[in-house]
Structure formats: structure tokens, C-alpha cells
Design a protein around this motif. Structure first.
Motif, PDB file in Angstrom:
ATOM      1  N   GLU A   1       0.770  -1.222   0.026  1.00 13.80           N
ATOM      2  CA  GLU A   1       0.064  -0.073  -0.068  1.00 13.80           C
ATOM      3  C   GLU A   1       0.885   1.097  -0.029  1.00 13.80           C
ATOM      4  OE1 GLU A   1      -4.059  -1.307   2.229  1.00 13.80           O
ATOM      5  OE2 GLU A   1      -2.755  -0.397   3.355  1.00 13.80           O
ATOM      6  N   ARG A   2       0.408   2.110  -0.640  1.00 15.82           N
ATOM      7  CA  ARG A   2       1.344   3.616  -0.887  1.00 15.82           C
ATOM      8  C   ARG A   2       0.020   4.600  -0.272  1.00 15.82           C
ATOM      9  NH1 ARG A   2       4.187   0.449  -0.849  1.00 15.82           N
ATOM     10  NH2 ARG A   2       5.953  -0.214  -2.186  1.00 15.82           N
ATOM     11  N   THR A   3      -0.807   4.177   0.116  1.00 18.68           N
ATOM     12  CA  THR A   3      -1.613   5.375   0.659  1.00 18.68           C
ATOM     13  C   THR A   3      -2.086   5.144   2.290  1.00 18.68           C
ATOM     14  OG1 THR A   3      -3.767   4.338  -0.064  1.00 18.68           O
ATOM     15  CG2 THR A   3      -2.878   5.737  -1.479  1.00 18.68           C
ATOM     16  N   VAL A   4      -2.774   6.044   2.829  1.00 14.93           N
ATOM     17  CA  VAL A   4      -3.104   5.654   4.181  1.00 14.93           C
ATOM     18  C   VAL A   4      -4.740   5.855   4.401  1.00 14.93           C
ATOM     19  CG1 VAL A   4      -0.829   6.611   5.241  1.00 14.93           C
ATOM     20  CG2 VAL A   4      -2.865   8.468   4.628  1.00 14.93           C
ATOM     21  N   ASP A   5      -5.392   5.510   3.352  1.00 12.44           N
ATOM     22  CA  ASP A   5      -6.856   5.469   3.513  1.00 12.44           C
ATOM     23  C   ASP A   5      -7.517   4.849   4.393  1.00 12.44           C
ATOM     24  OD1 ASP A   5      -6.633   7.116   1.315  1.00 12.44           O
ATOM     25  OD2 ASP A   5      -7.168   5.875  -0.385  1.00 12.44           O
ATOM     26  N   GLY A   6      -6.714   3.579   4.952  1.00  8.02           N
ATOM     27  CA  GLY A   6      -7.465   2.568   5.609  1.00  8.02           C
ATOM     28  C   GLY A   6      -6.716   2.448   6.969  1.00  8.02           C
ATOM     29  N   ALA A   7      -5.757   3.724   7.229  1.00  9.15           N
ATOM     30  CA  ALA A   7      -5.265   3.616   8.591  1.00  9.15           C
ATOM     31  C   ALA A   7      -6.282   3.610   9.822  1.00  9.15           C
ATOM     32  CB  ALA A   7      -4.394   5.094   8.599  1.00  9.15           C
ATOM     33  N   PRO A   8      -7.497   4.464   9.784  1.00  8.02           N
ATOM     34  CA  PRO A   8      -8.099   4.294  10.829  1.00  8.02           C
ATOM     35  C   PRO A   8      -8.889   2.889  11.188  1.00  8.02           C
ATOM     36  CG  PRO A   8      -8.767   6.237   9.679  1.00  8.02           C
ATOM     37  CD  PRO A   8      -7.795   5.295   8.995  1.00  8.02           C
ATOM     38  N   GLU A   9      -9.287   2.075   9.943  1.00  2.00           N
ATOM     39  CA  GLU A   9      -9.800   0.812  10.269  1.00  2.00           C
ATOM     40  C   GLU A   9      -8.710  -0.198  10.561  1.00  2.00           C
ATOM     41  OE1 GLU A   9     -12.888  -1.776  10.175  1.00  2.00           O
ATOM     42  OE2 GLU A   9     -12.747   0.188  10.361  1.00  2.00           O
ATOM     43  N   VAL A  10      -7.483   0.042   9.872  1.00  2.00           N
ATOM     44  CA  VAL A  10      -6.200  -0.752  10.280  1.00  2.00           C
ATOM     45  C   VAL A  10      -6.114  -0.685  11.902  1.00  2.00           C
ATOM     46  CG1 VAL A  10      -3.843  -1.270   9.857  1.00  2.00           C
ATOM     47  CG2 VAL A  10      -5.504  -0.963   7.993  1.00  2.00           C
ATOM     48  N   LEU A  11      -6.078   0.561  12.382  1.00  2.00           N
ATOM     49  CA  LEU A  11      -5.656   0.803  13.748  1.00  2.00           C
ATOM     50  C   LEU A  11      -6.605   0.089  14.828  1.00  2.00           C
ATOM     51  CD1 LEU A  11      -4.140   2.173  16.205  1.00  2.00           C
ATOM     52  CD2 LEU A  11      -5.603   3.987  15.808  1.00  2.00           C
ATOM     53  N   ARG A  12      -7.990   0.124  14.333  1.00  2.00           N
ATOM     54  CA  ARG A  12      -9.119  -0.375  15.121  1.00  2.00           C
ATOM     55  C   ARG A  12      -9.087  -1.762  15.176  1.00  2.00           C
ATOM     56  NH1 ARG A  12     -14.204  -2.316  14.674  1.00  2.00           N
ATOM     57  NH2 ARG A  12     -14.142  -2.136  12.507  1.00  2.00           N
ATOM     58  N   ARG A  13      -8.731  -2.462  13.847  1.00  2.72           N
ATOM     59  CA  ARG A  13      -8.554  -3.824  13.703  1.00  2.72           C
ATOM     60  C   ARG A  13      -7.524  -4.460  14.753  1.00  2.72           C
ATOM     61  NH1 ARG A  13     -13.730  -6.061  11.982  1.00  2.72           N
ATOM     62  NH2 ARG A  13     -14.279  -4.516  10.198  1.00  2.72           N
TER      63      ARG A  13
END
Length: 994
Positions: free
Chosen positions: A669-681
Motif C-alpha cells: 500500500e502507498r496510501t493511508v486511506d485505511g489507517a483508521p480501520e487498520v488501527l481499530r482492527r
């Protein structure tokens, strides 16, 4: 070129040709295209009638076609029935006896090979109702000994091979908005007998001059009713004529015409192959197809066709087959019929059977019907008379005679078209009893639905129906006339309930019958689901909602049912299995649950699950793998698959495999679009494994280590990127700070994070505030300096309009740095306290909307901190001084009367003795009241000066050491506490020091 056997038949239509030739010359003023069309219609009828293999043209779900089919089957008793239906659906037809009609035969493919991936899943359905000619043919062939049923239409695979991904008119239609209209999903419908003008101007002309609203009403009035009492030859010739008319007047749709002709070539090729392989006499066969295809002009037409059509091989796609429930509304929505037309056709079918006393064919054991006596009647009809062989007992096909030596010979077909086209419309007498019953029933139904209907409305509906029928040149009102009259007289200007009057009429005329697939006809997975849910003691095959109560504490065997329900909730549409009470999260299991189940309503979705596997666990594992290994899979989606695998499947095999896949996706991945969901998971999985497992799985450690380096690398870019939101950057920092201790223990370097923060230079105010919070967490910016920057922002008139955005950044900073809650409260309070109303009020709405839209989930933390700081009572607010405005006193506090120092040590001497022994101290405890002669303070500091120096450097203390000894002068030990009062107060509170 016509064969010699066709020549006598052509002579029978000479009179009709002459009449049409004269009509074309009179209306067009000479020979032109009109004459060619009119004479071509007769040629098409003549060709179809003369075919040795009897063609039986039908219209889809037409009661007249079904009635004529039942009559012809009992009269002819064919040995082979060729049916226009996908040839690969033949094995499913025997399962119709285990279902309650209407149902649909379905071919389904989820894993496709040879088609574009975005076409998946592929689905083809063929709905079947009792009032259809195809069901009569199927029931006759399956329940009559010695009769063979052969499906000759293109296979489901060829449907999509020839599909240009444009919805063909008459085959694919968008489903309606009613739930029953979506029973077929988005499947392609295979329709037998597609009879509808493809020429829009022709259909408009027919509707206008027929004084009807839609095509279904025109067909009912001008085809269904006249053909209901016609003989077999008249029925065939009229249907041939209609099919030829619509075919010749179709506009130039090259792609669709090509597909239609290929279907006809395909069917005739299959029939000739079967005749050649079995040696069956064409006179003993019956070909059931749509009237549109019966009037075909391809070279392959007929048993003596000259064309050589080559059938392409099927693709490698694996097709699954089954039966799904259907309904009248689903058929109408998929094939573009008028609402209520199929229900009206079912009512008309029942009336025709009662009026004509024709015995229809029904499959033995058919659900929802009585055992038919058709088999006995068929046996009596098939009994050969004395002196004749069994083969000679069959009735000769239409247009042929029987010769004892040569067998069936063609004879000229009698022209029935001329008489049918000349005869005036039949004037049906008014059935006052039937119309009066309709009027009373609709008023009763309207009152139940909230309408203020009365006996006067029933009389008005009765009279208006007769009036409308007379205005439309009809002596007897049709159901459509009655429907219009009921809407006019009862509905008025509003609809008080869920259903309008038009829908009430449809329900009264027969309603939307919904079919059901029996248990024996379900795929193995669906049967397994019903078996595993049997302890619930609910009839889950019925439509509607069933409430299931699970008390696993008193009945442990219900835990297996709970597992099945949670998997169904994950795999089926939202309404199929809805939880009312209970939850299932990582590390949590409910002991009591309540469910609303409607598996009977969502039977189609459950059946389609059976096409994907033999058990729920297998289907769920396949879907999780498909999600994780998809070309567009994100890290958050893969982590969600890991969580679902842990929740529903148990074990570590699949979860570890998917976790490793999440690590691979994160690296790409080269973007941070899913960072909030990744942190929660990740937080949830990490908390679960720390409590449920003795050690962390290897993939979790690798993910934390790789994620720490990955987000450190992307952090400077995310701060500058305008597309990256402040919430996404805050989630990155939250991952880095919350996983820091674990990452450092796994070998990560904190210097990487410090360099990433140092290289970040945001321009957005919210991200700037977020960067300041990160610097406070790293120790490169003190809390006092942060407060000073906030004061500078409020003091600058040019920056005040952007101050809400800074506050938004501070609020988002509570995700990675929750200890800044008091600073955020202080910043908001200073703004409200210092800014004048002309400045504060304009950006106050902006502040509220910004916090609500960007930081709604963090607002509770801010509110709790404000509640801790502000006084709880309104009376104390006037005398309250904010903590950040308290001025420390300049005079020294008086000496304490008691002994100062760590009062906790004398209370627990054993602990102190153990520490002293560990450090090599041999001093004994002083007696109570004995003066201390040694040095005061922590003498351990002077013994280990290196540790003290390191601590002083960390705290920013540059004071030199005083000379050793009891009489040391210089900096007193209290100077460090005065320099860092927060730390001193925290240590004093910890050690219970006054």
C-alpha cells in the motif's frame, strides 16, 4: 425451395393470398413493401404448418396456450417432446414435484472461466407456473411412461457466450421495488414464447386503437379470450401469424436478430441430431417453442433443413443447478409484464379449466395440488383399438392422414385464418354475479386497508366497470376495466394504508403467489442448515419472521445453533438472520441470544449458498479467501477477514494464513486511506491474542514491526498530502504510539519515528496541531510551549478564523496522545474566555460542525476531561479558578512538624529491608524520636552519581553536584522538586508523602 410434400398445403392458403394482394394494392396504390410483408406472413404460416415435425407455438404464461397444450397432449400422445429450454437444465425438472409453484429453474456460476471477471456471478433462471404450456408439457412427459422430454435450447453457458452485456428486450429486465419482485435477483431470464412487438410504433398503434393501457391488457382482450375456445388448427395458425407479424415488423436490431436466429439454428440442429440418433419418427414428436421462433426463416428450419450450424463448445465455467422460489411479481418484474397480469392469468386459467372441463397435467406428488386423475385418462386415450398395433393407435398429427401401408401422409391444411380474421368479436354476455362479487370484495378489502368505502362505492364500481367496458367496445368488463373503475371510485386522492386500490385488486384477483422449494429439492448445504437448526423447533421453511430464543446456559446444545446463526448473519442478506439480543466479538460469547429469522423469505439466497459449497464453514472460508486474495483487497479488509475467521471458524490455521496475507497487502500500500480501520482492527486482535493465547502469533509480531516502519515512512508524505485527512494521519500516529513499546521490543528503532516527525511540515492547520501533539508525545515540545503557541494563535487576528481547524487537529490528537485532553479543554476554554463576541460568534458554528463531522467519536473523551476540570455545581463557578491560571506562591512552605520523606517506608519495613539488603546497606532502623545524625535526603544519589546525572539530563537540570558530606552546601535537594513540581507531586502522591 419447398419440398413436394409442401405443395398441396400451399394451395390451401391461395384464397388468403389473393385477398391480401388485393388489400395491399388498394391501400398502397401498387406493389411495394406492404405486399411483401402481408404475403410473407402467409408464407411463414404455410411453412410452419407444413413441417412434418409438429410445431406447437406458445406464449409465455398464457392460459390459452396452456389450455391448448393440455388438449393437444391428450389428443396426440407424442412419444418425444422437444421443449425450448436450456438443455443443461433437464436433470432439475424431476424435482418440480417437490416444490410449490411458481418456482424457477436456475443455473448459477460464481467461479467463472472464459468470461470477464466483473460478470460474476452468472445466473440464468427459467420461471415455471402451473398456468403455462411448458409446465403442461413437462408434467405430461415426466408422468407418462415411454415419453421422452428433450430440452433443445442453448445451454446456460451459451446464453452468456452470445450475450453482448446489453439487456435484451424480453429476456432481462430490472427487478421491481417490491421484495417479492427481487426473488430472481439479477439473473438473466430464459423465456418461452416471447410475444411482444419489438416495433415501438406498432405497439403504440395497437394499444391506442385497442383502447387499452398496456400490452398485457391488449393480449388478454384480443388474443387470450378469442383463442380460449378455438380448435387446435386455428390456435396454431393464429399464433404462427402473430409470431411472423412481430418478427417481420421488428426494427433492424442486428445483434438481437443474430442471437434469435442462432437460437433457432441451435434448436433445430439438436432436434435433427436426436432424431438421427434415436430413429424416432417426426410424426411422433411435438416441438414446443415460442411463436416468435416458430415462424423462423433460417436454413436450418425443419427436419429437412439444409443449414449446417456448428455449435461452439462451452467454456470451462463450472455451473451449479437448482430450484429457487419465484412469484408472480418476480416474473412480471423480470420480463416487463404489467403488474398483476400473471395473477390475472392464473385466475383466467382456473376459470377456463372449470368452463371447458379440460383435465390439466400435474406432476404426481406436486406440493399444493391434489392428486390428478390425468394418468388414468391418458392411459384410456392411449389404449389402441382392437386390430391395430400400439404405434398405429396414435392420432395422426395435424395436417396429415394415416395410410396403413405408408404411414402418415401430408394432406392440405384447412385455412382457418381467413375465417378467424373475418369473424366479428364475440359478444360475451355480462356476468352480473361475477362483477357484483368483485365489487363487494374490493370494497371489503378497501375498508380493511383504511379506506372510507361503503355500499355506495360498490354500486359505483359496478356501474363504472360496465361504462368503461362499453366505452372500450367491450360487452363484458375485463379485470382491467374493473381495476380502473375501482381506482376511480374508491381511491379518491389519498392512500391511507400500505396498499393502493390497484394493488388490492391484484390481490383480490389471485394475489401474488409465491412458490417454495421443498426440503428434498434443496441443495445439501440448505438441508444441512435446516438440520442443524432443528433444535430450535421452528418451521423455518415458512415465509415470514420467526423469533428464536437461545438460552445456552440451560441448554448447551443450542451453542451449535448459535454458531450457525452467526454464520448465516455473515453470509445471507441482512433480513434473513437478524440478532435482537446478544453479540459475538473477539473474546466475548453471549449466554442468551434472541434472533428474528426469515429463512423462508430468503430461500433463494440460502439456495445460492449451496452452489458455493456443501457446508457453511466451507462457503465462509472460500469467501474470506476470495476477499483477502482479491486484486483490490486492502489491509483493513484482510484484517476484517482474519477477525471473521477467528470468530466463526475457530482455530489458527486460516487466521494465520490471512494474517500473513495482511502483511503482504500492507507492504504494497502507498496510501493511508485505511489507517483508521487498520488501527481499530489491529488493536482488537492484539488485545484478543494477549488474553486468549500464551504468546502472540508470529504474523502479529511481524505485522506490528512492518507497520511501524511502514507508517514511519509514509508519515511525512501524509502530513503534506492534501488528500490525506487529519483522521487518517491521527490513526497513523495512533498506531505508532500505541504499538511503540511492542515494536521497540521486537527490534524497531525509535529514531525512525523521531526523524519522520522532524521531516513533517504540514500546511493545514489541523495537521499542524496534530504535529505539535506528536512532538509533545516525543518530548521535543513541552506542554508549556504548546500552551504558548495556542496563546499566540488567539492573539493573532489573522489566525483567529482558522482557530477551529487547529482545535479539530487537537481533538484528533486525543487518538494518539490521550494525555492532552486537559490541554485541549484549556485551548477551547481560552477561546471562549478571551475572544470578544464579534469574533467568537462567527466561527462558533464552524467549530461545532468541524468537531461533529471530524471528531465525533473522540468527543466523549473531551467531555469527560471537561467534567473533571470544571466545577460540578453552578454556585462554585464564580469562585472557580482554572488550573492553568493558578499562580504558584513565592514564599517557602513552613517545615513539617513530623518527619519528611518517604512515609511509606516505615509502614512497610520488610520491603525496605529487602531493598537495603539488595543494595548492600547495613544501617539499622533509627529508634522513634532519635535524632538523625547522618546526612538527610536520598544518600543513594551520592553513591550512584552516574544514574543521577542521567536522570538530571533527562529532566533538564543543569545544577552541579554539591560537595559530599553531611555539611554539604549549595543546591538543596528540594531544588529539583521545585523545578519540576508536576513530577514531584506525582511521586509524592504515589509514595503517600505529605
Amino acid at each position: 425451395m419447398s419440398t413436394p410434400s409442401e405443395q398441396p398445403t400451399r394451395a390451401s392458403f391461395a384464397a388468403l393470398r389473393g385477398q391480401l394482394h388485393e388489400a395491399a394494392a388498394e391501400f398502397s396504390g401498387g406493389q411495394d413493401a406492404l405486399e411483401g410483408i402481408l404475403l410473407g406472413l402467409v408464407d411463414d404460416v404455410d411453412r410452419a404448418v407444413a413441417e412434418p415435425l409438429e410445431i406447437f407455438p406458445v406464449c409465455h404464461h398464457s392460459p390459452a396456450s396452456a389450455l391448448a397444450m393440455a388438449r393437444r397432449l391428450r389428443e396426440k400422445q407424442p412419444k418425444v417432446v422437444y421443449l425450448e429450454l436450456c438443455e443443461d437444465m433437464a436433470p432439475l425438472l424431476t424435482e418440480l414435484r417437490n416444490c410449490r409453484l411458481p418456482v424457477a429453474v436456475q443455473a448459477f456460476a460464481s467461479d467463472i472461466d472464459g468470461f470477464p471477471p466483473d460478470w460474476a456471478p452468472l445466473s440464468v433462471v427459467a420461471p415455471i407456473t402451473e398456468a403455462s404450456a411448458e409446465y403442461q408439457a413437462v408434467a405430461y412427459a415426466l408422468d407418462t411412461p415411454g415419453v421422452e422430454l428433450v430440452l433443445v435450447d442453448r445451454s446456460s453457458d451459451h446464453v452468456f457466450q452470445w450475450d453482448a452485456r446489453r439487456p435484451p428486450d424480453g429476456e432481462t429486465h430490472t427487478a421491481g421495488t417490491e421484495p417479492e419482485a427481487a426473488l430472481h435477483g439479477e439473473a438473466v431470464g430464459v423465456e418461452i414464447g416471447d410475444l411482444r412487438p419489438r416495433f415501438a410504433e406498432l405497439e403504440e398503434h395497437l394499444l391506442r386503437h385497442g383502447k387499452v393501457r398496456h400490452w398485457s391488457e391488449w393480449w388478454h382482450q384480443y388474443v387470450e379470450v378469442p383463442l380460449g375456445d378455438s380448435d387446435h388448427d386455428t390456435y396454431r395458425q393464429v399464433m404462427f401469424l402473430i409470431g411472423s407479424l412481430f418478427r417481420r415488423l421488428a426494427p433492424g436490431q442486428g445483434e438481437r436478430v443474430r442471437v434469435d436466429e442462432d437460437r433457432e439454428r441451435y434448436m433445430w440442429t439438436r432436434m435433427r441430431e436426436h432424431l438421427a440418433a434415436t430413429g424416432t419418427d417426426p410424426a411422433d414428436c411435438l416441438y414446443v417453442c415460442g411463436a416468435f421462433h416458430a415462424a423462423s426463416r433460417v436454413d436450418e428450419f425443419g427436419v429437412h433443413g439444409t443449414g449446417d450450424f456448428e455449435i461452439s463448445p462451452r467454456t470451462a465455467t463450472t455451473w451449479q443447478y437448482g430450484l429457487i422460489p419465484s412469484s408472480h411479481a418476480a416474473i412480471e418484474a423480470q420480463f416487463g409484464l404489467a403488474s398483476g397480469s400473471v395473477s390475472i392469468a392464473a385466475t383466467e386459467w382456473a376459470k377456463n379449466l372449470k368452463r371447458t372441463r379440460v383435465k390439466p397435467y400435474r406432476l404426481e406428488g406436486q406440493a399444493g395440488t391434489k392428486k390428478p386423475g390425468a394418468r388414468k385418462a391418458a392411459a384410456k386415450t392411449a389404449t389402441p383399438p382392437p386390430g391395430l398395433a400400439p404405434d398405429a393407435a396414435a392420432v395422426p398429427p395435424a395436417g396429415s392422414a394415416f395410410d396403413a401401408a405408408t404411414g402418415p401422409v401430408p394432406v392440405p391444411a384447412e385455412d382457418r385464418l381467413s375465417g378467424f380474421l373475418r369473424q366479428p368479436p364475440a359478444l360475451h354476455t355480462l356476468d352480473e354475479a361475477e362483477l357484483l362479487g368483485w365489487s363487494v370484495d374490493i370494497v371489503r378489502a378497501a375498508r380493511r386497508s383504511g379506506y372510507l368505502a361503503s355500499t355506495a362505492d360498490a354500486i359505483a364500481v359496478f356501474e363504472t366497470s360496465i361504462l368503461l367496458a362499453a366505452m372500450r367496445d367491450r360487452a363484458k368488463p375485463t379485470p382491467y376495466d374493473f381495476q380502473d373503475a375501482a381506482v376511480t371510485c374508491i381511491e379518491k386522492d389519498s392512500v391511507p394504508g400500505r396498499r393502493d386500490v390497484r394493488r388490492l385488486v391484484e390481490i383480490m384477483m389471485g394475489g401474488d403467489r409465491i412458490g417454495q422449494v421443498g426440503y428434498e429439492a434443496l441443495p445439501p448445504l440448505a438441508r444441512d442448515v435446516h438440520d442443524r437448526l432443528a433444535p430450535l423447533e421452528l418451521n423455518l421453511q415458512q415465509r415470514g419472521v420467526r423469533r428464536a430464543l437461545l438460552d445456552m446456559a440451560s441448554r448447551p446444545e443450542l451453542r451449535a445453533c448459535s454458531d450457525v446463526l452467526w454464520m448465516l448473519r455473515r453470509l445471507l442478506p441482512p433480513g434473513a438472520a437478524r440478532t435482537v439480543m446478544g453479540e459475538r466479538r473477539l473474546g466475548e460469547r453471549s449466554i442468551q441470544e434472541s434472533w428474528d429469522l426469515s429463512l423462508g423469505t430468503h430461500q433463494r439466497a440460502l439456495i445460492e449458498l449451496g452452489y458455493e459449497g456443501v457446508s457453511l464453514e466451507q462457503v465462509l472460508e472460500q469467501r474470506l479467501r476470495r476477499t483477502a486474495y482479491g486484486p483490490r483487497a486492502t489491509t483493513a479488509e484482510v484484517l476484517a477477514a482474519v477477525e471473521d475467521a477467528t470468530l466463526h471458524l475457530g482455530g489458527r490455521r486460516l487466521a494465520d494464513e490471512l494474517g500473513t496475507r495482511a502483511l503482504e497487502v500492507l507492504a504494497g500500500e502507498r496510501t493511508v486511506d485505511g489507517a483508521p480501520e487498520v488501527l481499530r482492527r489491529v488493536r482488537g486482535l492484539l488485545a484478543y491474542y494477549r488474553t486468549a493465547e500464551p504468546v502472540l502469533p508470529p504474523w502479529v509480531e511481524s505485522f506490528v514491526r512492518a507497520g511501524y516502519a511502514h507508517y514511519c515512512t509514509l508519515l511525512p508524505t501524509a502530513f503534506r498530502d492534501e488528500d490525506a485527512t487529519v483522521g487518517q494521519v491521527a490513526a497513523m500516529l495512533g498506531f505508532l504510539f500505541s504499538m511503540e513499546s511492542l515494536a521497540l521490543s521486537l527490534g524497531c528503532d525509535r529514531t525512525q519515528l523521531e526523524l519522520a516527525v522532524a521531516q513533517s511540515h504540514p500546511k493545514d492547520p489541523a495537521k499542524t496541531a496534530l504535529l505539535w501533539a506528536a512532538q509533545v508525545q516525543l518530548g521535543t515540545l513541552s506542554r508549556g510551549e504548546l500552551r504558548g503557541r495556542c496563546d499566540e494563535l488567539l492573539a493573532n487576528p489573522l489566525v483567529v478564523p482558522s482557530y477551529p481547524r487547529y482545535l479539530s487537529g487537537f481533538v484528533h490528537a486525543l487518538e494518539p496522545v490521550p494525555g492532552l485532553a486537559d490541554v485541549v479543554v484549556e485551548a477551547v476554554s481560552n477561546a471562549f474566555g478571551r475572544l470578544p463576541d464579534p469574533v467568537l460568534l462567527p466561527w462558533l458554528p464552524t467549530l461545532i460542525t468541524t468537531l461533529r463531522s471530524n471528531a465525533a467519536e473522540l468527543a466523549p473523551l473531551l467531555i469527560r476531561e471537561a467534567g473533571r476540570i470544571f466545577p460540578a455545581r453552578l454556585a462554585a463557578l464564580d469562585a472557580w479558578i482554572p488550573p492553568w491560571r493558578e499562580v504558584p506562591s513565592e514564599h517557602t512552605a513552613p517545615a513539617a512538624s513530623g518527619p519528611r520523606g518517604v512515609a511509606l517506608l516505615p509502614l512497610h519495613p520488610e520491603t525496605c529491608d529487602a531493598v537495603a539488603e539488595l543494595l548492600g546497606c547495613t544501617d539499622t532502623w533509627a529508634a522513634a524520636g532519635e535524632p538523625v545524625t547522618g546526612p538527610k535526603g536520598a544518600a543513594l544519589l551520592f553513591t550512584h552519581r552516574a544514574t543521577s546525572d542521567a536522570l538530571a539530563d533527562l529532566l533538564g537540570s543543569g545544577d552541579p553536584w554539591a560537595s559530599a558530606g553531611p555539611a554539604a552546601s549549595g543546591v538543596a535537594p528540594e531544588s529539583l522538586a521545585e523545578r519540576h513540581p508536576d513530577t514531584a507531586h506525582a511521586l509524592a502522591a504515589l509514595l503517600a508523602t505529605p
